[in-house]
Design an enzyme around this catalytic site. Structure first.
Site, PDB file in Angstrom:
ATOM      1  N   ASP A  50       0.829  -1.203   0.000  1.00  0.00           N
ATOM      2  CA  ASP A  50       0.000   0.000   0.000  1.00  0.00           C
ATOM      3  C   ASP A  50       0.868   1.260   0.000  1.00  0.00           C
ATOM      4  OD1 ASP A  50      -1.821   2.158   0.950  1.00  0.00           O
ATOM      5  OD2 ASP A  50      -3.229   0.502   1.163  1.00  0.00           O
ATOM      6  N   SER A 100      -7.034   4.701  -0.575  1.00  0.00           N
ATOM      7  CA  SER A 100      -6.979   3.241  -0.556  1.00  0.00           C
ATOM      8  C   SER A 100      -8.354   2.596  -0.648  1.00  0.00           C
ATOM      9  CB  SER A 100      -6.254   2.763   0.710  1.00  0.00           C
ATOM     10  OG  SER A 100      -4.907   3.142   0.677  1.00  0.00           O
ATOM     11  N   ASP A 284       2.429   2.414   3.447  1.00  0.00           N
ATOM     12  CA  ASP A 284       1.672   3.650   3.259  1.00  0.00           C
ATOM     13  C   ASP A 284       1.757   4.552   4.479  1.00  0.00           C
ATOM     14  OD1 ASP A 284      -0.363   5.195   1.652  1.00  0.00           O
ATOM     15  OD2 ASP A 284      -1.566   4.799   3.439  1.00  0.00           O
ATOM     16  N   HIS A 430      -0.660  11.001  -1.001  1.00  0.00           N
ATOM     17  CA  HIS A 430      -0.724  10.110  -2.150  1.00  0.00           C
ATOM     18  C   HIS A 430      -0.398  10.864  -3.431  1.00  0.00           C
ATOM     19  CE1 HIS A 430      -3.857   7.273  -0.002  1.00  0.00           C
ATOM     20  NE2 HIS A 430      -2.706   7.379   0.644  1.00  0.00           N
TER      21      HIS A 430
END
Length: 468
Positions: A50, A100, A284, A430
């Site tokens: 992730d 996500s 992540d 992100h």
């Protein structure tokens, strides 16, 4: 005229894409290779690092090469030409930069949804998650992760919900599904002493016939006679670099590779096969915190899980392994040509993450104490002024980052650390980058060189010959 034709053609192209998806059942014209691949896989292991920017994959491989004299499994699959490699567009329904929940929903439900939603469309309708489809087709299914099992990525394969943040509700949504293996963190969403409503969700799962495990030792003793729920920490599991330097954590908390091996063991004997999602979720979280040691060692831990999955698939011959990420995050990289090797090599001896250091600072901590702690934990000596610049933020607690409830100065620490490690960051968020995607085993030839994230949904169904 040219401009008018451009927009006319562009509109038709968009309509054509939406009406005639190359993987839709109405439009699919398969090549002989694809026809052979259809239904060729009995099992699927879907692996997600992730929030893995390309720089994360690169630096983890460099760290392994310089520390252990070997390359990562992921990179070795490329070098040995063992996988079909692709590039993937990760956008959600409402943003080029996905979260996500939307990205996992694209895979899980086959439809792009808005950020924050789990298989929930803007018109109020829902998309059936892929593990429900596979379970209904007779396969065993499960998820293992290093973050709460109720978090967005596993949830996107399992349930529908209008809000990824309602993890207490997601825990209850898992209850009737009878999925075979669900393991990760997230004790706070099942434990009555942690939940706001005080509901004993563990008791509900036990009453429904689940095996409940809370430690590594309990996990290793599991059998496949009943479905399994494992929650090995209150929230996410510890960062790998901290776990590796704490014997107590090693005894209590399994690694992602250990969970992966156990999940495969528990599901592999099913006559109709299995589908397992494996998530390196803390990659992540580290990127959101600009935490280089947290990031790279968790990426390496994910790579060890890849190694276990590929080893099983090589022996089994009936398993499709898909390896990817849902989006980039932070876009870190190794920069500079002066002493960059020497600086980067410091990572080889790091004992703790930035998260461990910043959460260890107590009220009244002195600059000299912080300097000593960082030197012991990470092997370099910051200046007195740098120590003071970090400590002053503990007076106002104004740090950013998504997984930073205490508002600690993660961004500043990441910036200071670049001077010592040569690792820099573009952001704490992100990115819209297209991402790496690899497929090994039967069904991998269905993968095209460039794909939209939603295409993986039908690819998995087609590879296993699952008709819904």
């Amino acid at each position: 005229m040219i401009r008018r034709d451009f927009f006319k053609n562009g509109t038709l192209a968009v309509l054509g894409t939406s009406l005639f998806s190359p993987l839709s059942s109405a439009a699919a014209i398969l090549s002989p290779t694809e026809e052979k691949a259809w239904g060729s896989a009995k099992n699927i292991i879907f692996m997600v690092s992730d929030g893995m920017s390309t720089g994360t994959l690169n630096m983890a491989n460099l760290l392994l090469e310089r520390k252990e004299g070997r390359e990562s499994k992921w990179i070795s699959l490329y070098r040995e030409n063992k996988v079909v490699r692709s590039f993937m567009d990760t956008a959600s329904a409402d943003a080029l930069v996905t979260d996500s929940a939307a990205s996992s929903s694209a895979w899980g439900g086959g439809v792009r949804v808005n950020n924050g939603k789990i298989n929930a469309n803007a018109d109020g309708s829902f998309n059936t998650p892929i593990l429900q489809k596979f379970k209904n087709a007779g396969k065993k299914v499960g998820c293992v992760t290093t973050v709460p099992i109720t978090h967005a990525t596993p949830a996107g394969f399992c349930i529908t919900n209008n809000s990824r943040g309602d993890q207490s509700e997601i825990a209850l949504q898992y209850l009737p599904l009878q999925f075979d293996v669900m393991m990760g963190g997230g004790n706070q969403y099942f434990n009555p002493s942690k939940r706001k409503d005080k509901a004993n969700v563990y008791a509900k799962f036990e009453e429904a016939g689940y095996q409940i495990v809370r430690t590594k030792a309990e996990m290793l003793k599991l059998n496949n006679k009943k479905p399994i729920l494992g929650a090995f920490d209150d929230d996410a599991l510890p960062f790998t670099v901290d776990h590796a330097n704490d014997p107590a954590l090693q005894d209590r908390v399994p690694t992602l590779a250990e969970m992966t091996v156990k999940a495969i063991e528990l599901m592999k004997d099913n006559a109709n096969g299995f589908v397992l999602q494996v998530e390196g979720g803390k990659v992540d979280w580290a990127a959101h915190s600009n935490d280089a040691p947290g990031l790279l060692y968790d990426q390496i831990a994910f790579d060890l899980a890849i190694e276990k999955a590929i080893a099983f698939a090589e022996a089994d011959k009936n398993t499709l392994v898909i390896i990817t990420t849902d989006h980039g995050n932070g876009n870190p990289g190794l920069f500079g040509d002066t002493d960059s090797n020497k600086k980067f090599d410091l990572l080889q001896n790091f004992k703790h993450s930035n998260d461990w250091i910043l959460n260890s600072i107590k009220p009244g901590f002195s600059a000299s104490s912080l300097i000593d702690m960082i030197a012991a934990a990470q092997g370099y000596t910051i200046t007195n002024d740098e120590a003071k610049s970090l400590l002053v933020h503990y007076e106002k607690l104004d740090g950013g980052g998504i997984y930073n409830n205490r508002k600690l100065p993660f961004e500043l620490f990441g910036q200071l650390q670049e001077k010592y490690t040569a690792i820099g960051w573009a952001s704490m968020e992100h990115s819209a980058d297209y991402v790496e995607l690899a497929a090994y085993g039967p069904g991998s030839s269905l993968m095209k060189p460039f794909v939209r994230n939603t295409e993986l949904h039908n690819l998995m169904l087609n590879a296993t010959g699952t008709k819904i």
